[in-house]
Design an enzyme around this catalytic site. Sequence first.
Site, PDB file in Angstrom:
ATOM      1  N   ALA A  53       0.840  -1.187   0.000  1.00 36.62           N
ATOM      2  CA  ALA A  53       0.000   0.000   0.000  1.00 36.62           C
ATOM      3  C   ALA A  53       0.883   1.248   0.000  1.00 36.62           C
ATOM      4  O   ALA A  53       2.090   1.147   0.233  1.00 36.62           O
ATOM      5  CB  ALA A  53      -0.917   0.014   1.223  1.00 36.62           C
ATOM      6  N   GLU A  57       0.945   5.504   1.200  1.00 38.52           N
ATOM      7  CA  GLU A  57       0.308   6.439   2.121  1.00 38.52           C
ATOM      8  C   GLU A  57       0.002   7.803   1.508  1.00 38.52           C
ATOM      9  O   GLU A  57       0.177   8.818   2.176  1.00 38.52           O
ATOM     10  CB  GLU A  57       1.218   6.617   3.337  1.00 38.52           C
ATOM     11  CG  GLU A  57       2.554   7.364   3.065  1.00 38.52           C
ATOM     12  CD  GLU A  57       3.735   6.465   2.741  1.00 38.52           C
ATOM     13  OE1 GLU A  57       3.514   5.314   2.329  1.00 38.52           O
ATOM     14  OE2 GLU A  57       4.892   6.924   2.899  1.00 38.52           O
ATOM     15  N   ASN A  58      -0.447   7.880   0.277  1.00 41.75           N
ATOM     16  CA  ASN A  58      -0.760   9.191  -0.299  1.00 41.75           C
ATOM     17  C   ASN A  58      -1.724   9.929   0.627  1.00 41.75           C
ATOM     18  O   ASN A  58      -2.780   9.388   0.977  1.00 41.75           O
ATOM     19  CB  ASN A  58      -1.408   9.019  -1.667  1.00 41.75           C
ATOM     20  CG  ASN A  58      -0.662   8.040  -2.531  1.00 41.75           C
ATOM     21  OD1 ASN A  58       0.517   8.206  -2.794  1.00 41.75           O
ATOM     22  ND2 ASN A  58      -1.354   6.986  -2.950  1.00 41.75           N
ATOM     23  N   HIS A 108       1.298   6.881   8.688  1.00 42.92           N
ATOM     24  CA  HIS A 108       2.089   7.714   7.771  1.00 42.92           C
ATOM     25  C   HIS A 108       1.488   9.102   7.551  1.00 42.92           C
ATOM     26  O   HIS A 108       2.193  10.013   7.116  1.00 42.92           O
ATOM     27  CB  HIS A 108       2.171   7.037   6.410  1.00 42.92           C
ATOM     28  CG  HIS A 108       3.298   6.071   6.248  1.00 42.92           C
ATOM     29  ND1 HIS A 108       4.586   6.346   6.644  1.00 42.92           N
ATOM     30  CD2 HIS A 108       3.336   4.843   5.677  1.00 42.92           C
ATOM     31  CE1 HIS A 108       5.358   5.300   6.326  1.00 42.92           C
ATOM     32  NE2 HIS A 108       4.624   4.383   5.751  1.00 42.92           N
ATOM     33  N   GLU A 127      -0.470   2.607   7.046  1.00 41.36           N
ATOM     34  CA  GLU A 127      -0.619   3.749   6.127  1.00 41.36           C
ATOM     35  C   GLU A 127      -1.194   4.960   6.862  1.00 41.36           C
ATOM     36  O   GLU A 127      -0.808   6.101   6.606  1.00 41.36           O
ATOM     37  CB  GLU A 127      -1.511   3.378   4.939  1.00 41.36           C
ATOM     38  CG  GLU A 127      -1.043   2.171   4.136  1.00 41.36           C
ATOM     39  CD  GLU A 127       0.417   2.216   3.729  1.00 41.36           C
ATOM     40  OE1 GLU A 127       0.934   3.319   3.464  1.00 41.36           O
ATOM     41  OE2 GLU A 127       1.061   1.143   3.700  1.00 41.36           O
TER      42      GLU A 127
HETATM   43 ZN   LIG Z   1       5.088   2.536   4.838  1.00 44.63          ZN
END
Ligand SMILES: [Zn+2]
Length: 854
Positions: free
Chosen positions: A275, A277-278, A312, A309
């Site tokens: 995945a 983390e946008n 983040h 995520e």
């Molecule tokens: Zn990460």
Amino acid sequence: MPGKNLSRDEAQQRASILTVDGYRVQLDVTSAPDPAAATFRSTTTIAFRCAEPGASTFVDLLAPAVRAVTLNGRALDPATAYDGARVHVDGLAAENVLTVEADCAYSRTGEGLHRFTDPADGETYLYTHYEPADARRVFATFEQPDLKAPFTFTVTAPAAWDVWSNAPHLTVTAEAGARAWEFAPTKPISTYLTAVVAGPYHVARDHYSRTLDDGTVLDIPLSAMCRRSLTPHFDADEILGVTKLGLDFFHERFGYPYPFGKYDQAFVPEYNIGAMENPGCVTFREEFVFRSRVTDAAYEGRANVVLHEMAHMWFGDLVTMRWWDDLWLKESFADFMGSYGLVGAGTRYRSAWVTFANQRKAWAYRQDQFPTTHPITADIRDLEDAKLNFDGITYAKGASVLKQLVAYAGADAFFEGARRYFQRHAFGNTELADLLDILEETSGRDLKSWAAAWLQTAGVNTLTPQLTADAEGRITELAVLQDGGVLRPHRIAVGLYDRDADGALVRTDRFELDVTGARTVVAEAAGRTRPALVLLNDDDLTYCKVRFDQESLETLRTGLGDIKDDLARALAWSAVWNLTRDALMPARDYVALVLRFAGQEANIGVLQTLHSQAKGAVDLYADPAWRGEGGRLLADGALRELRAAAPGGDHQLAWARFLAQTANGSEHLGLVRGLLAGTARIDGLEVDQELRWALWLALAAAGQAGEEELAGELAADNTASGRRQHTQCLAARPTPEAKAAAWSAVIDSDELPNALVEANIAGFAVPAHRDLTALYAAPYFKLLERVWAERTIEIAMRIVGGFFPQAQVDEATLAEADAWLTGHPDAAPALRRLVLERRDDLARALRAQACDRA
Ligand SMILES: [Zn+2]
């Protein structure tokens, strides 16, 4: 391509003169559903200041064509300004506006703007993935984490589509056959964190709100998306439930309100990693949408990633490392928070630390013993270095060391440090020293020497108990020996275990102490009765390999499965696996332990790890003369435990999958075929689609699945997953033609998408087919440099890692690898690193085989 591999020096130089005020990015992806359309239009306008007027600089861009470049109203000739990787601009003013208009390519490798067409319904889906440096495949950027800026995206897409980005959309305007989506400007973020997701995705919506300390109400719209054809399998409620628990938990711990407005989570096809983390628009691999029955370990794994995520959003997105040297400043923290959050936030996944000890740390130990290992704070010269450092050190060792820091400095100091870190550095960039300064404030401890030992040196220590007892069986001295490179301070617990009335091994004593230097005496242990088992690093506080005294090892041989506590048992499993890898325990002894005790292993994640390790032990670490017998023992064990497992449970499913992986004799393969045909049944076992493919793979690898049969299965499951698994089955057939076709599909063309590259490699590399694949070793070493030069780094990494002749565990292959390394001192360092690591795996396997033979 010169200029593609941006260096740290170049990035520092650019950051020293530039400040970016904002990007406006316009993308037109209306052509996406047309497979003949290779590109989309991308127009970027960057407003930036320059501290040295008159200076020159460059923006990064990887595009098939640049149509126009304009700097401060002055048109530049793309033919001279653009070199294929960079747009060079000179004569900068104090304040600048640069516009770059380009045709960018739809991606098939998961890097940049990936395009996928669903075989199930013909719908097309797009998403972006950039880390560390692929935004430049979609728009013109200053591609480095410390030139943060607000981004304003406009995306024109087919009329029936929805589009998401980091910020919420402001307007949607209908145009001829299309809609233009204008998004709000983002907060200042790094280029690699920007995102666009577009297509006819299925969406589930929800909402999260909480009252902040100042009385205001924070409202976060939530959504979760997946491809439309996956909708029947999408358990969005479960995902959003974990999401809300996580938002509660991180708000309480981090003391800084979620800074990015809304929170979308998109599950996207052919995704290269777990995945990303946008901010406000997280992307996940869609295999997290479970089409068939999976065990609870898979749900735990997914929930862990959701929290990783989310962590983040603070560690990485709000506060970002200055350059990739400090990648750990976000990944180690997020990795730690994944497990910490699962336990702390009140999810149902209470055994997250068992999984961490047993699986995550195994990744770290492996990586940390390669000759290419590195300190957690790394020396990252350029982007290729950066790409390879998303590894077991940066994630799992880093997280282990943070766990040790919490034990060493205390959780309160740790989280108070986090809160100050966010307050002080919000929307900025940091380095190690910024974090240490704050943690020293909050803990009152000198962390410089701690950091020097734990963050700035490489390698794993080994802790070994040294025990003496008197004639009455009382301990006269228990000491902990430390070795393995740089010695470190370890806060550890030592557990003493004995049999209880029911025969279970339970802890009778626990001592917590600081281990420093080569020998530390556990003073409190003196005078206690000598126990059946001494377990160092009990409770898994520190990061180390653990050994046993002779008596404890005997106890494990006869009673490992009797250890009552899940974490202690997982630590014992982990330790005996390390003994096997280190050629201190014969592979067949490890296999015997698994066959004896895995049937009673309660933790499903640990059980699945045991399966893959036992298979690896037979394939790679066992004496070749014993390999056949070892394989039969595994398959017999799998069948026995499958029949014994509780009907319909996770353990039954795990054993069924293990049977599919190990089946070799006529009895096992006959059952596999019977399960597929419906003529055989295991009470409670549903043979659903994913299990069917696992069974087909067993038959294919044994040479017992025909092309027509496999095509028939694909016709019944004409989906993205079905296509991948069908490809893998074809490549897994034990014929020269099947291997040649798989090799050629990957090497001779770059048309295959990432997912099918992976499927071909996985099918090709069945260890049992080592005689067939042996003749590819020589071509492999010849191809390496060409592959590295011509393919994207993501695909090149898969080819270099996946086609390495790993199953050819012999001196000749080792010599071939050495010859390549000696003959190519100037090959790209990242390529050499990959080959060195595979070579090291091979040398380790040879040592393990020698141990097993002895
Ligand atoms: Zn990460």
